[in-house]
Design an enzyme around this catalytic site. Sequence first.
Site, PDB file in Angstrom:
ATOM      1  N   ARG A 133     -24.363 -24.494 -54.234  1.00 37.32           N
ATOM      2  CA  ARG A 133     -23.639 -23.648 -55.174  1.00 37.32           C
ATOM      3  C   ARG A 133     -22.431 -22.913 -54.604  1.00 37.32           C
ATOM      4  O   ARG A 133     -21.429 -22.737 -55.283  1.00 37.32           O
ATOM      5  CB  ARG A 133     -24.606 -22.572 -55.671  1.00 37.32           C
ATOM      6  CG  ARG A 133     -25.023 -22.864 -57.037  1.00 37.32           C
ATOM      7  CD  ARG A 133     -26.008 -21.882 -57.512  1.00 37.32           C
ATOM      8  NE  ARG A 133     -26.937 -22.657 -58.312  1.00 37.32           N
ATOM      9  CZ  ARG A 133     -28.008 -22.179 -58.852  1.00 37.32           C
ATOM     10  NH1 ARG A 133     -28.321 -20.920 -58.672  1.00 37.32           N
ATOM     11  NH2 ARG A 133     -28.762 -22.935 -59.586  1.00 37.32           N
ATOM     12  N   GLU A 176     -30.895 -30.614 -58.810  1.00 34.53           N
ATOM     13  CA  GLU A 176     -29.780 -29.651 -58.874  1.00 34.53           C
ATOM     14  C   GLU A 176     -29.049 -29.664 -57.544  1.00 34.53           C
ATOM     15  O   GLU A 176     -29.479 -30.339 -56.602  1.00 34.53           O
ATOM     16  CB  GLU A 176     -30.313 -28.250 -59.211  1.00 34.53           C
ATOM     17  CG  GLU A 176     -30.870 -28.174 -60.631  1.00 34.53           C
ATOM     18  CD  GLU A 176     -31.544 -26.849 -60.958  1.00 34.53           C
ATOM     19  OE1 GLU A 176     -31.269 -25.849 -60.281  1.00 34.53           O
ATOM     20  OE2 GLU A 176     -32.354 -26.831 -61.896  1.00 34.53           O
TER      21      GLU A 176
HETATM   22  P1  FAD Z   1     -37.096 -10.216 -63.359  1.00 39.83           P
HETATM   23  O1  FAD Z   1     -37.675 -11.425 -63.959  1.00 39.83           O
HETATM   24  O2  FAD Z   1     -35.685  -9.983 -63.462  1.00 39.83           O
HETATM   25  O3  FAD Z   1     -37.934  -8.962 -63.778  1.00 39.83           O
HETATM   26  C1  FAD Z   1     -37.507  -7.659 -63.431  1.00 39.83           C
HETATM   27  C2  FAD Z   1     -38.382  -6.662 -64.143  1.00 39.83           C
HETATM   28  O4  FAD Z   1     -38.209  -5.387 -63.556  1.00 39.83           O
HETATM   29  C3  FAD Z   1     -38.082  -6.490 -65.627  1.00 39.83           C
HETATM   30  O5  FAD Z   1     -39.299  -6.400 -66.310  1.00 39.83           O
HETATM   31  C4  FAD Z   1     -37.376  -5.143 -65.686  1.00 39.83           C
HETATM   32  O6  FAD Z   1     -37.540  -4.454 -66.888  1.00 39.83           O
HETATM   33  C5  FAD Z   1     -38.097  -4.423 -64.565  1.00 39.83           C
HETATM   34  N1  FAD Z   1     -37.359  -3.274 -64.040  1.00 39.83           N
HETATM   35  C6  FAD Z   1     -36.214  -3.284 -63.330  1.00 39.83           C
HETATM   36  N2  FAD Z   1     -35.855  -2.026 -63.024  1.00 39.83           N
HETATM   37  C7  FAD Z   1     -36.799  -1.213 -63.552  1.00 39.83           C
HETATM   38  C8  FAD Z   1     -36.976   0.197 -63.603  1.00 39.83           C
HETATM   39  N3  FAD Z   1     -36.101   1.046 -63.038  1.00 39.83           N
HETATM   40  N4  FAD Z   1     -38.043   0.685 -64.250  1.00 39.83           N
HETATM   41  C9  FAD Z   1     -38.936  -0.146 -64.851  1.00 39.83           C
HETATM   42  N5  FAD Z   1     -38.811  -1.477 -64.847  1.00 39.83           N
HETATM   43  C10 FAD Z   1     -37.758  -1.998 -64.203  1.00 39.83           C
HETATM   44  N6  FAD Z   1     -34.359 -19.297 -60.713  1.00 39.83           N
HETATM   45  C11 FAD Z   1     -35.008 -20.470 -60.512  1.00 39.83           C
HETATM   46  O7  FAD Z   1     -35.776 -20.602 -59.556  1.00 39.83           O
HETATM   47  N7  FAD Z   1     -34.844 -21.502 -61.397  1.00 39.83           N
HETATM   48  C12 FAD Z   1     -34.013 -21.420 -62.477  1.00 39.83           C
HETATM   49  O8  FAD Z   1     -33.910 -22.353 -63.247  1.00 39.83           O
HETATM   50  C13 FAD Z   1     -33.295 -20.218 -62.677  1.00 39.83           C
HETATM   51  N8  FAD Z   1     -32.435 -20.079 -63.714  1.00 39.83           N
HETATM   52  C14 FAD Z   1     -31.846 -18.872 -63.950  1.00 39.83           C
HETATM   53  C15 FAD Z   1     -31.046 -18.714 -65.068  1.00 39.83           C
HETATM   54  C16 FAD Z   1     -30.501 -17.477 -65.387  1.00 39.83           C
HETATM   55  C17 FAD Z   1     -29.622 -17.310 -66.587  1.00 39.83           C
HETATM   56  C18 FAD Z   1     -30.777 -16.368 -64.539  1.00 39.83           C
HETATM   57  C19 FAD Z   1     -30.227 -15.017 -64.865  1.00 39.83           C
HETATM   58  C20 FAD Z   1     -31.555 -16.525 -63.407  1.00 39.83           C
HETATM   59  C21 FAD Z   1     -32.091 -17.768 -63.102  1.00 39.83           C
HETATM   60  N9  FAD Z   1     -32.897 -17.951 -61.977  1.00 39.83           N
HETATM   61  C22 FAD Z   1     -33.525 -19.148 -61.777  1.00 39.83           C
HETATM   62  C23 FAD Z   1     -33.242 -16.827 -61.115  1.00 39.83           C
HETATM   63  C24 FAD Z   1     -34.641 -16.316 -61.506  1.00 39.83           C
HETATM   64  O9  FAD Z   1     -34.792 -16.410 -62.900  1.00 39.83           O
HETATM   65  C25 FAD Z   1     -34.866 -14.883 -61.084  1.00 39.83           C
HETATM   66  O10 FAD Z   1     -34.464 -14.702 -59.758  1.00 39.83           O
HETATM   67  C26 FAD Z   1     -36.342 -14.517 -61.184  1.00 39.83           C
HETATM   68  O11 FAD Z   1     -36.824 -14.835 -62.463  1.00 39.83           O
HETATM   69  C27 FAD Z   1     -36.528 -13.051 -60.895  1.00 39.83           C
HETATM   70  O12 FAD Z   1     -37.835 -12.693 -61.204  1.00 39.83           O
HETATM   71  P2  FAD Z   1     -38.348 -11.223 -60.859  1.00 39.83           P
HETATM   72  O13 FAD Z   1     -39.769 -11.169 -61.315  1.00 39.83           O
HETATM   73  O14 FAD Z   1     -38.043 -10.908 -59.467  1.00 39.83           O
HETATM   74  O15 FAD Z   1     -37.422 -10.263 -61.732  1.00 39.83           O
HETATM   75  C1  SIN Z   2     -29.770 -23.378 -63.230  1.00 34.25           C
HETATM   76  O1  SIN Z   2     -30.562 -23.802 -64.050  1.00 34.25           O
HETATM   77  O2  SIN Z   2     -28.691 -23.900 -62.969  1.00 34.25           O
HETATM   78  C2  SIN Z   2     -30.132 -22.147 -62.498  1.00 34.25           C
HETATM   79  C3  SIN Z   2     -31.074 -22.487 -61.453  1.00 34.25           C
HETATM   80  C4  SIN Z   2     -31.207 -21.369 -60.465  1.00 34.25           C
HETATM   81  O3  SIN Z   2     -30.534 -20.355 -60.562  1.00 34.25           O
HETATM   82  O4  SIN Z   2     -32.013 -21.543 -59.546  1.00 34.25           O
END
Ligand code: FAD
Ligand code: SIN
Length: 532
Positions: free
Chosen positions: A291, A116
């Site tokens: 990006r 990427e």
């Molecule tokens: P999340 O997975 O967002 O989990 C947050 C949790 O907190 C959820 O369960 C939610 O319900 C809970 N929560 C929030 N507020 C509250 C509240 N007030 N009360 C109770 N629960 C709450 N990253 C990569 O490294 N590779 C990729 O390929 C990639 N692709 C992506 C594609 C998309 C479309 C998106 C949106 C993001 C992508 N990212 C990627 C970024 C990555 O997915 C996220 O940064 C990462 O998964 C975040 O994980 P997390 O556990 O921090 O939060």
């Molecule tokens: C993507 O698959 O392009 C998203 C990857 C990322 O947000 O890290």
Amino acid sequence: MLQTDFLVIGSGVAGLSYALKVAQYYPEKKVMVITKTRADETNTKYAQGGIAGVTDLENDSFEKHIEDTLIAGDGLCNPETVEIVVKEGPERIQEMIEWGTRFDKDAEGDYKLGKEGGHSEFRILHHKDITGKEIERALLEAVSKQKNIELINHCFVIDILTQHHLGFLITKSTPDIECYGAYALNLHTNKIEKILAKIILLATGGNGQAYRTTTNPKIATGDGVAMVYRAKGRIENMEFIQFHPTALFEPGVSPSFLITEAVRGDGGILRNKNGEAFMEKYDARKDLAPRDIVARAIDNEMKKGGTEHVYLDCRHMNKEKFIEHFPNIYQKCMSIGIDISDGLIPVAPAAHYSCGGIKTDEWAHTSIKNLYACGECASTGLHGANRLASNSLLEALVFSHRCYLDSVQRVSEIEFNQNIPDWNAKGTTEPKEMILITQSLKELQLLMSDYVGIVRTNVRLQRAMKRLDLLHEEIEALYETTTLSPQLCEVRNLITVGYLIVKEAQFRHESRGLHFNTDFPGKSELVQNIIL
Ligand code: FAD
Ligand code: SIN
């Protein structure tokens, strides 16, 4: 009143991987995981491209991954954090595999590695184009087998508990602010519960919903960041909002469907309305530049051409291979009448990732005692001014592990604080009309997109701040007088997040990484992180 040794707020990759480790370490202790909607509705579930990590030691090295991360971060990464994440990452990825995550392999049984923007080597492990869904599935399955984890869904955390709830005046300079648990609205009972805990982990994810066009699902409302800010904890780097260059352009559809950067890694080319492959005008790395550069280039092409999108051209790519790697994207395009082998995909940038957040150290400590933060809500120093693609899942795993190592040693020193009062809902009444809340959200998203997007100016930031002041005043009045709902709390949190983004953008008198202000087009000599 509920009581638990470990309270985990969030069921994405950060929260679930932490909960599993702690629960396995202490089978006799209870670990409570709270999530505000369904357990799998997370940013994690939507991750497409995959997880970056040095697994092919013949062609890749830690040094190269470190270098790529530092270049993308544009001078603001913490080099020690970068080294920690890159070097510890492969072991954490191996654990994910042991928990049941299936990454794609070739006929010889070697992992297929993707590329990427900003990566100098192929190093991204993936499960087709639905890596996040696979990770979330594997983690939830592992959690369901762990008897001492209680997973409570549809439970909305409103605020973390500190000395403020014991009646003390807390300011940013109060030493030793402590966290004792959280107040949460249980949507099964409609009651606000007091949850006492010894160790609290915020794993609440991102805040893409502050913008009108975003790849983030509805849950991404920056709740954790807003809670810590209210509790007078430290927040940093909020101005660095990453816009993904290639979200599918589909007016009226929210969140936007992502076209993973891995498509460009496999050869996809960006073209403007005249069919010109424009990236070579902007950067020698063309379509695979970091990006911030690609998103700005697209923004510029759209402005110059008066269009709402550009195109991603995949017509020259091998169709069979495309379908094998990107079945979900292929299906989505077909569903809107685009066959990628003879049609162009309309794409535009969309708010995607928050590089800043709750300031944490190398063990995931926040500035508040007994409160940890991991994943997208945390600011660890890894991403600096611009995150390298696919480093986010990796960061979440590395820091949830470090948080586990630190917190299991500390838990026995901590007592429950039984003096915290129950939630007091006196003086509040049911809202008369929801439009006050929904309209505030629309206004916020519009102003953030129009004034605090990819390109900023001093005047736009000033305008944004004025409007945010008014929105803040109005939402606080509602909050004081209305029976609480997740919708109200989320808008309130998003307004706080908007304020933090604008405030830090105003402090930064330069253009760096994802923060581009035409009034300060150059970089300053003094490289600094701004902490609020
Ligand atoms: P999340 O997975 O967002 O989990 C947050 C949790 O907190 C959820 O369960 C939610 O319900 C809970 N929560 C929030 N507020 C509250 C509240 N007030 N009360 C109770 N629960 C709450 N990253 C990569 O490294 N590779 C990729 O390929 C990639 N692709 C992506 C594609 C998309 C479309 C998106 C949106 C993001 C992508 N990212 C990627 C970024 C990555 O997915 C996220 O940064 C990462 O998964 C975040 O994980 P997390 O556990 O921090 O939060
Ligand atoms: C993507 O698959 O392009 C998203 C990857 C990322 O947000 O890290």
